[in-house]
Structures are given as structure tokens and as C-alpha cells.
Design a protein around this motif. Structure first.
Motif, short mmCIF file in Angstrom:
data_model
loop_
_atom_site.label_atom_id
_atom_site.label_comp_id
_atom_site.label_asym_id
_atom_site.label_seq_id
_atom_site.Cartn_x
_atom_site.Cartn_y
_atom_site.Cartn_z
N ALA A 4 0.84 -1.20 0.00
CA ALA A 4 0.00 0.00 0.00
C ALA A 4 0.87 1.25 0.00
CB ALA A 4 -0.91 0.02 1.22
N SER A 5 0.38 2.24 -0.70
CA SER A 5 0.93 3.59 -0.63
C SER A 5 0.03 4.34 0.34
CB SER A 5 0.89 4.23 -2.02
OG SER A 5 1.32 5.56 -1.97
N VAL A 6 0.65 5.02 1.31
CA VAL A 6 -0.12 5.67 2.38
C VAL A 6 0.29 7.14 2.48
CG1 VAL A 6 -0.74 5.57 4.82
CG2 VAL A 6 -0.07 3.47 3.63
N ARG A 7 -0.69 8.02 2.64
CA ARG A 7 -0.44 9.44 2.87
C ARG A 7 -1.18 9.85 4.14
NH1 ARG A 7 -3.08 14.37 0.86
NH2 ARG A 7 -1.62 16.07 1.13
N VAL B 94 3.04 13.11 5.57
CA VAL B 94 4.01 12.01 5.56
C VAL B 94 3.46 10.97 4.60
CG1 VAL B 94 4.97 10.12 6.94
CG2 VAL B 94 4.86 12.42 7.90
N VAL B 95 4.35 10.42 3.76
CA VAL B 95 3.95 9.36 2.85
C VAL B 95 4.80 8.12 3.12
CG1 VAL B 95 3.05 10.85 1.03
CG2 VAL B 95 5.46 10.23 1.02
N ALA B 96 4.23 6.98 2.84
CA ALA B 96 4.94 5.72 3.04
C ALA B 96 4.53 4.73 1.96
CB ALA B 96 4.62 5.15 4.41
N LEU B 97 5.44 3.82 1.68
CA LEU B 97 5.17 2.68 0.82
C LEU B 97 5.50 1.45 1.66
CD1 LEU B 97 4.36 1.67 -2.01
CD2 LEU B 97 6.80 1.74 -2.61
N ILE B 98 4.52 0.59 1.88
CA ILE B 98 4.72 -0.56 2.76
C ILE B 98 4.27 -1.84 2.08
CG2 ILE B 98 4.57 0.75 4.92
CD1 ILE B 98 1.64 -0.08 5.14
N VAL C 285 -3.18 13.06 13.86
CA VAL C 285 -3.52 12.63 12.51
C VAL C 285 -4.93 13.07 12.18
CG1 VAL C 285 -3.84 10.63 11.01
CG2 VAL C 285 -1.95 10.67 12.65
N THR C 286 -5.10 13.73 11.02
CA THR C 286 -6.43 14.14 10.60
C THR C 286 -6.99 13.21 9.52
OG1 THR C 286 -5.49 15.74 9.07
CG2 THR C 286 -6.16 16.55 11.23
N ASP C 287 -6.15 12.74 8.60
CA ASP C 287 -6.62 11.87 7.52
C ASP C 287 -5.53 10.89 7.11
OD1 ASP C 287 -9.35 12.59 6.70
OD2 ASP C 287 -8.46 14.54 6.29
N VAL C 288 -5.94 9.73 6.65
CA VAL C 288 -5.03 8.73 6.09
C VAL C 288 -5.65 8.24 4.78
CG1 VAL C 288 -3.96 6.46 6.40
CG2 VAL C 288 -4.25 7.98 8.37
N TRP C 289 -4.90 8.38 3.70
CA TRP C 289 -5.32 7.89 2.40
C TRP C 289 -4.46 6.70 2.03
CZ3 TRP C 289 -4.97 13.14 3.33
CH2 TRP C 289 -6.14 13.87 3.16
N THR C 290 -5.06 5.66 1.50
CA THR C 290 -4.30 4.50 1.07
C THR C 290 -4.66 4.16 -0.37
OG1 THR C 290 -5.94 2.91 1.86
CG2 THR C 290 -4.20 3.55 3.40
N GLU C 291 -3.70 3.60 -1.05
CA GLU C 291 -3.90 3.14 -2.41
C GLU C 291 -3.12 1.84 -2.56
OE1 GLU C 291 -2.21 4.91 -6.45
OE2 GLU C 291 -3.79 6.17 -5.58
N GLU C 292 -3.72 0.88 -3.22
CA GLU C 292 -3.03 -0.39 -3.44
C GLU C 292 -1.78 -0.16 -4.26
OE1 GLU C 292 -4.01 -4.66 -5.48
OE2 GLU C 292 -5.67 -3.51 -4.66
N ALA C 293 -0.73 -0.89 -3.93
CA ALA C 293 0.54 -0.79 -4.65
C ALA C 293 0.99 -2.20 -5.03
CB ALA C 293 1.58 -0.10 -3.79
N ASP C 294 2.00 -2.27 -5.88
CA ASP C 294 2.56 -3.54 -6.31
C ASP C 294 3.69 -3.93 -5.36
OD1 ASP C 294 3.80 -5.70 -7.54
OD2 ASP C 294 3.78 -4.78 -9.53
N PRO C 295 3.58 -5.07 -4.67
CA PRO C 295 4.64 -5.48 -3.75
C PRO C 295 6.01 -5.55 -4.41
CG PRO C 295 2.71 -6.86 -3.44
CD PRO C 295 2.45 -6.01 -4.66
#
Length: 92
Positions: free
Chosen positions: A6-9, A44-48, A71-81
Motif C-alpha cells: 500500500a501507498s499511504v499518505r 508524511v507518505v509511506a510505501l509498505i 492525525v487528521t486523515d489517512v489515504w491509502t492506495e493499493e501498490a505492487d509489492p
């Protein structure tokens, strides 16, 4: 074991509160790989990547963050492992 990524913001008060160091410790404890970094917009963004349950646990933890974060919001998007590097690092 199914692996997912997941890509997370994360937005809110997440810079200047040791969020990245906290995220790195959380990810390593969960056996995840990837990275975390600050963005110029204050987020802050992360790729996990890792086992599906561990990724879900990390996203839930990121919704709370360390004690000093708000934390006010967390957005996630599917990513390729396959796009996620080994280890877990804090990027500049």
C-alpha cells in the motif's frame, strides 16, 4: 501467506513529532518492508509491503501515530509489492 502493498499518505500534525522514526519502528516490528518520508506539504507518505494482516495493522497504527502526532486523515492506495524495496528506511 498473501503479500500485499500500500501507498499511504498521512496528514495532520505529523512532522516534527518523530512520526517517521515511529513508523520505521512499527514497520520493522510488524515485519514490513518499504519506506517513509516527509513531503513539502506537511504530510508524511509511506510505501509498505508484507503480509496482508501486517499491512492492515500498520495502516491502522498510522491513523493514530506517535503520542505527539495529531492525525487528521489517512489515504491509502493499493501498490505492487514488487515495487517495494527490502528493509524499511526513512527517506529524505
Amino acid at each position: 501467506m498473501t503479500e500485499t502493498a500500500a501507498s499511504v499518505r498521512v496528514t495532520g500534525r505529523v512532522q516534527g513529532v518523530a512520526y517517521r522514526a515511529w513508523a520505521k519502528a512499527q514497520a520493522r516490528a510488524l515485519g514490513l518492508r518499504g519506506w517513509v518520508r516527509n513531503r513539502d506539504d506537511g504530510s508524511v507518505v509511506a510505501l509498505i509491503a508484507g503480509p496482508e494482516d501486517a499491512v492492515k495493522s500498520m495502516i491502522a497504527a498510522m491513523s493514530e501515530g506517535p503520542a505527539a502526532a495529531q492525525v487528521t486523515d489517512v489515504w491509502t492506495e493499493e501498490a505492487d509489492p514488487a515495487d517495494v524495496p527490502e528493509g524499511f528506511e526513512i527517506l529524505p
